[in-house]
Write a protein that holds these residues in place. Structure first.
Motif, short mmCIF file in Angstrom:
data_model
loop_
_atom_site.label_atom_id
_atom_site.label_comp_id
_atom_site.label_asym_id
_atom_site.label_seq_id
_atom_site.Cartn_x
_atom_site.Cartn_y
_atom_site.Cartn_z
N VAL A 55 0.85 -1.19 0.00
CA VAL A 55 0.00 0.00 0.00
C VAL A 55 0.88 1.24 0.00
O VAL A 55 2.03 1.21 0.44
CB VAL A 55 -0.96 0.04 1.21
CG1 VAL A 55 -1.95 -1.10 1.15
CG2 VAL A 55 -0.23 0.04 2.52
N ASP A 56 0.33 2.33 -0.49
CA ASP A 56 1.11 3.57 -0.55
C ASP A 56 0.89 4.45 0.68
O ASP A 56 1.53 5.48 0.83
CB ASP A 56 0.82 4.34 -1.83
CG ASP A 56 -0.65 4.76 -1.94
OD1 ASP A 56 -1.39 4.66 -0.95
OD2 ASP A 56 -1.04 5.19 -3.04
N PRO A 61 -7.36 0.50 3.56
CA PRO A 61 -8.09 -0.41 2.68
C PRO A 61 -9.61 -0.25 2.78
O PRO A 61 -10.31 -0.42 1.79
CB PRO A 61 -7.63 -1.79 3.14
CG PRO A 61 -6.25 -1.56 3.66
CD PRO A 61 -6.32 -0.20 4.32
N GLY A 62 -10.12 0.06 3.95
CA GLY A 62 -11.56 0.24 4.12
C GLY A 62 -12.12 1.43 3.34
O GLY A 62 -13.32 1.55 3.14
N GLN A 63 -11.23 2.32 2.90
CA GLN A 63 -11.66 3.48 2.13
C GLN A 63 -11.64 3.22 0.62
O GLN A 63 -11.99 4.10 -0.16
CB GLN A 63 -10.73 4.67 2.44
CG GLN A 63 -10.81 5.10 3.89
CD GLN A 63 -9.74 6.13 4.21
OE1 GLN A 63 -8.57 5.98 3.86
NE2 GLN A 63 -10.16 7.19 4.89
N ARG A 76 -3.93 -4.95 -6.51
CA ARG A 76 -5.08 -4.99 -7.43
C ARG A 76 -5.36 -6.43 -7.85
O ARG A 76 -6.51 -6.88 -7.87
CB ARG A 76 -4.85 -4.10 -8.64
CG ARG A 76 -4.97 -2.60 -8.33
CD ARG A 76 -5.02 -1.75 -9.56
NE ARG A 76 -3.80 -1.78 -10.35
CZ ARG A 76 -2.78 -0.94 -10.21
NH1 ARG A 76 -2.83 0.02 -9.29
NH2 ARG A 76 -1.72 -1.04 -10.99
N ASP A 77 -4.30 -7.18 -8.18
CA ASP A 77 -4.46 -8.59 -8.54
C ASP A 77 -5.02 -9.40 -7.37
O ASP A 77 -5.89 -10.26 -7.54
CB ASP A 77 -3.13 -9.19 -9.00
CG ASP A 77 -2.67 -8.66 -10.34
OD1 ASP A 77 -3.48 -8.03 -11.06
OD2 ASP A 77 -1.49 -8.87 -10.66
N TYR A 111 -10.17 -4.99 2.45
CA TYR A 111 -11.24 -4.82 3.43
C TYR A 111 -12.57 -5.33 2.88
O TYR A 111 -13.06 -6.36 3.31
CB TYR A 111 -11.34 -3.35 3.83
CG TYR A 111 -12.41 -3.09 4.86
CD1 TYR A 111 -12.17 -3.35 6.20
CD2 TYR A 111 -13.66 -2.61 4.49
CE1 TYR A 111 -13.16 -3.12 7.15
CE2 TYR A 111 -14.65 -2.37 5.43
CZ TYR A 111 -14.39 -2.64 6.76
OH TYR A 111 -15.36 -2.42 7.69
N HIS A 112 -13.12 -4.61 1.91
CA HIS A 112 -14.44 -4.96 1.38
C HIS A 112 -14.45 -6.34 0.74
O HIS A 112 -15.48 -7.03 0.77
CB HIS A 112 -14.90 -3.91 0.36
CG HIS A 112 -15.08 -2.56 0.96
ND1 HIS A 112 -16.14 -2.23 1.77
CD2 HIS A 112 -14.31 -1.44 0.90
CE1 HIS A 112 -16.03 -0.99 2.17
NE2 HIS A 112 -14.93 -0.48 1.66
N GLU A 113 -13.34 -6.76 0.19
CA GLU A 113 -13.26 -8.03 -0.52
C GLU A 113 -13.53 -9.23 0.38
O GLU A 113 -13.97 -10.28 -0.08
CB GLU A 113 -11.88 -8.19 -1.17
CG GLU A 113 -11.58 -7.17 -2.25
CD GLU A 113 -11.03 -5.84 -1.74
OE1 GLU A 113 -10.56 -5.05 -2.56
OE2 GLU A 113 -11.07 -5.57 -0.51
N TRP A 114 -13.26 -9.11 1.69
CA TRP A 114 -13.46 -10.20 2.64
C TRP A 114 -14.88 -10.24 3.21
O TRP A 114 -15.28 -11.25 3.80
CB TRP A 114 -12.51 -10.05 3.84
CG TRP A 114 -11.06 -10.05 3.50
CD1 TRP A 114 -10.23 -8.97 3.55
CD2 TRP A 114 -10.26 -11.16 3.10
NE1 TRP A 114 -8.95 -9.35 3.20
CE2 TRP A 114 -8.94 -10.69 2.92
CE3 TRP A 114 -10.52 -12.51 2.88
CZ2 TRP A 114 -7.90 -11.51 2.53
CZ3 TRP A 114 -9.48 -13.33 2.48
CH2 TRP A 114 -8.19 -12.83 2.31
N SER A 115 -15.65 -9.19 3.03
CA SER A 115 -16.94 -9.04 3.71
C SER A 115 -17.94 -10.15 3.36
O SER A 115 -18.10 -10.50 2.19
CB SER A 115 -17.57 -7.70 3.35
OG SER A 115 -16.79 -6.65 3.86
#
Length: 128
Positions: A55-56, A61-63, A76-77, A111-115
């Motif tokens: 991450v930069d 991640p939640g944002q 991204r991958d 974050y969102h990807e695990w929800s």
């Protein structure tokens, strides 16, 4: 798709063997239940698993709701891969009383990807 994520990148560790056993067991049960699923093993040493800082620091991640907004091609991958999975099995050794950094890295950078996705957690260790 169900991902079996190996939690450690240690060469010669038990993770790969336990993950292979878990993958076969999950595939057998999914096939027997009539649920068409592809069980894939994720090795932390190869893509799409992010390894190292990804991450930069400009956003948490939640944002980030759109995978294209991640600053790193690796993340991204990883985001696209995790988004394509409906469930996960995480195979992880105990590491200094916790879990390995590469596993924490792979979880924390999304974050969102695990929800709302089920997770099976398998841990192992040789200590008392």
């Amino acid at each position: 798709r169900v991902a079996v994520i190996i939690g450690s990148s240690r060469q010669g560790g038990n993770g790969a063997g336990i993950a292979a056993w878990t993958s076969r067991l999950l595939q057998h049960h999914l096939d027997a239940s009539g649920v068409p699923s592809d069980v894939v093993t994720v090795d932390p040493r190869v893509s799409p698993h992010p390894f190292g800082p990804v991450v930069d620091g400009s956003r948490f991640p939640g944002q980030i709701a759109n995978p294209d907004d991640y600053g790193s091609p690796a993340i991204r991958d990883w985001s696209r891969f995790i988004s394509s999975c409906s469930a996960f099995a995480i195979v992880s050794p105990e590491y200094n009383g916790g879990y390995p950094g590469e596993l924490k890295n792979s979880i924390d950078h999304l974050y969102h990807e695990w929800s709302h996705k089920p997770v099976l957690l398998l841990t192992y260790g040789g200590g008392g």
